[in-house]
Design an enzyme around this catalytic site. Structure first.
Site, PDB file in Angstrom:
ATOM      1  N   CYS A 272      22.150 -52.547  18.989  1.00  0.00           N
ATOM      2  CA  CYS A 272      21.067 -52.602  18.001  1.00  0.00           C
ATOM      3  C   CYS A 272      21.654 -52.164  16.662  1.00  0.00           C
ATOM      4  O   CYS A 272      22.826 -52.443  16.380  1.00  0.00           O
ATOM      5  CB  CYS A 272      19.885 -51.725  18.424  1.00  0.00           C
TER       6      CYS A 272
ATOM      7  N   ASP B 193      14.418 -33.057  11.136  1.00  0.00           N
ATOM      8  CA  ASP B 193      14.141 -34.460  11.448  1.00  0.00           C
ATOM      9  C   ASP B 193      14.094 -34.734  12.943  1.00  0.00           C
ATOM     10  O   ASP B 193      14.286 -35.859  13.379  1.00  0.00           O
ATOM     11  CB  ASP B 193      15.207 -35.361  10.808  1.00  0.00           C
TER      12      ASP B 193
ATOM     13  N   CYS C 178      14.724 -41.513  11.920  1.00  0.00           N
ATOM     14  CA  CYS C 178      14.731 -42.051  10.551  1.00  0.00           C
ATOM     15  C   CYS C 178      15.736 -43.184  10.438  1.00  0.00           C
ATOM     16  O   CYS C 178      15.503 -44.184   9.764  1.00  0.00           O
ATOM     17  CB  CYS C 178      15.064 -40.928   9.577  1.00  0.00           C
TER      18      CYS C 178
ATOM     19  N   SER D 247      24.824 -43.005   3.322  1.00  0.00           N
ATOM     20  CA  SER D 247      23.459 -43.460   3.595  1.00  0.00           C
ATOM     21  C   SER D 247      22.411 -42.420   3.229  1.00  0.00           C
ATOM     22  O   SER D 247      21.231 -42.729   3.103  1.00  0.00           O
ATOM     23  CB  SER D 247      23.303 -43.832   5.075  1.00  0.00           C
TER      24      SER D 247
ATOM     25  N   ASP E 181      21.992 -25.814   7.502  1.00  0.00           N
ATOM     26  CA  ASP E 181      22.389 -27.209   7.707  1.00  0.00           C
ATOM     27  C   ASP E 181      23.862 -27.238   8.103  1.00  0.00           C
ATOM     28  O   ASP E 181      24.698 -26.627   7.431  1.00  0.00           O
ATOM     29  CB  ASP E 181      22.188 -28.025   6.426  1.00  0.00           C
TER      30      ASP E 181
ATOM     31  N   GLN F 234      20.379 -42.387  -0.753  1.00  0.00           N
ATOM     32  CA  GLN F 234      19.180 -43.150  -1.118  1.00  0.00           C
ATOM     33  C   GLN F 234      17.947 -42.256  -1.243  1.00  0.00           C
ATOM     34  O   GLN F 234      16.975 -42.604  -1.895  1.00  0.00           O
ATOM     35  CB  GLN F 234      18.983 -44.264  -0.060  1.00  0.00           C
TER      36      GLN F 234
END
Length: 372
Positions: free
Chosen positions: A337, A132, A191, A71, A64, A74
């Site tokens: 957006c 992801d 995601c 964020s 990683d 969660q």
């Protein structure tokens, strides 16, 4: 030769395992001598790493290159508030040492690529895919096929998750048998764009850890050729059959993919368009606001109700083709957006319709709020 004898502290730690006939001391020693490489230490990698460490898998590798963002907290339960802004793998290493100081944690602070994947993965028994994005999933699949290692796959979307094991060398299909080629840009939201219930990756990541442990112990039946689908809203599981494709370009009878460097594995991780999207930052947007530019918000009404930029015109992305006439003619039409993905698609569509004055606002409302 590695000493796999269990110490007194390990016997106390794994007492509940030692009492299971299918595990016992022999199985626990087998776990101690095993190794798993986890691709990602995020939503799926967090619960998987925690349970693999707690179970006593002797060596865990974490790949990683990301840093902890607020964020993430969660759902990415490896990390805590004190680690925000710091490398995820360092946070993970510290947390796993608290869970089980008896195991070894190896960190690879890089993004997995076709150039480094073979070397990183070579010493591990199996690979757990917690990525992801599609290119990394293709790369992990192709890597596992080349090294004849099981790929424990997981994916999540809002309230739904999937788990399976891809392992052609064990008689099952590979990821390409299910998804032969890279989906077109924008075919699946990220995601960040789609959202995910924080508990969901805990369920799916734990199932991945379970399948990894079964494979390492050689017990039970792995879901080869079966995609286990979990629907959180309906509290239901169902199995979908995935057949090995005899014409698969990787694991079929006449393969054409002979190297890790191929169009799927080397594609950009984020959705890309067929042309460069003209883009401005939220700071540049703020500078333009006094002149009252045309600003289109392509989020959903409920998102707009929570927070909006003054003067913006709400036209959800799905309604854009029917509401083109509502966009005023101007030298510039700015589109935003939540995070920049949907607005990029909107700008691409507007350019196709001849509205070449359309410009994407990078980072969207998230970046706007972060900048205050």
């Amino acid at each position: 030769m590695e000493d796999l004898t269990l110490s007194d502290s390990e016997r106390a730690r794994y007492a509940r395992h030692l009492s299971i006939p299918d595990v016992g001391e022999a199985g626990q020693r087998k776990l101690k001598g095993s190794s798993v490489l986890l691709i990602g230490s995020g939503g799926l990698g967090s619960p998987a790493a925690l349970y693999l460490a707690a179970a006593g898998v002797g060596r865990l590798g974490l790949v990683d290159d990301d840093k902890v963002d607020r964020s993430n907290l969660q759902r990415q339960i490896l990390h805590g508030e004190s680690w925000v802004g710091k490398p995820k793998i360092e946070s993970a290493r510290a947390r796993l040492a608290e869970i089980n100081p008896e195991i070894k944690v190896e960190t690879h602070a890089v993004r997995l690529t076709a150039d480094n994947a073979e070397e990183i993965a070579s010493s591990y028994d199996l690979i757990l895919d917690g990525s992801d994005n599609f290119p990394t999933r293709f790369l992990t699949n192709d890597l596992c096929f080349r090294q004849k290692k099981p790929c424990v796959f997981g994916s999540i979307f809002r309230f739904e998750g999937q788990v399976t094991v891809f392992a052609p060398h064990l008689g099952g299909p590979c990821y390409r048998c299910m998804l032969p080629t890279l989906p077109p840009p924008g075919a699946a939201p990220s995601c960040q764009e789609a959202g995910v219930l924080g508990v969901l990756p805990g369920v799916i990541g734990s199932l991945q850890a379970m399948e990894a442990i079964k494979l390492l112990l050689g017990i039970g039946k792995p879901p080869l050729g079966n995609l286990l689908c979990y629907d959180a809203l309906r509290s239901s599981f169902r199995n979908l059959r995935i057949a090995a494709d005899p014409d698969c370009r990787l694991c079929g009878s006449n393969p054409t993919i002979l190297d890790l460097n191929n169009p799927e594995t080397t594609a950009a991780p984020s959705c890309s368009m067929n042309f460069d999207i003209p883009t401005i930052t939220v700071d540049e947007l703020a500078e333009r606001l006094p002149s009252s530019p045309v600003l289109i918000d392509v989020r959903q009404p409920e998102e707009h109700a929570e927070a909006s930029i003054p003067g913006s015109i709400l036209i959800p992305l799905g309604e854009l083709p029917q509401r083109l006439s509502e966009i005023p003619q101007a030298d510039e039409v700015l589109v935003h957006c939540k995070a920049g993905g949907r607005s990029a698609k909107a700008v691409a569509f507007l350019h196709e319709q001849g509205r070449t004055e359309a410009i994407n606002v990078a980072g969207g409302m998230d970046a706007w709020l972060q900048r205050g």
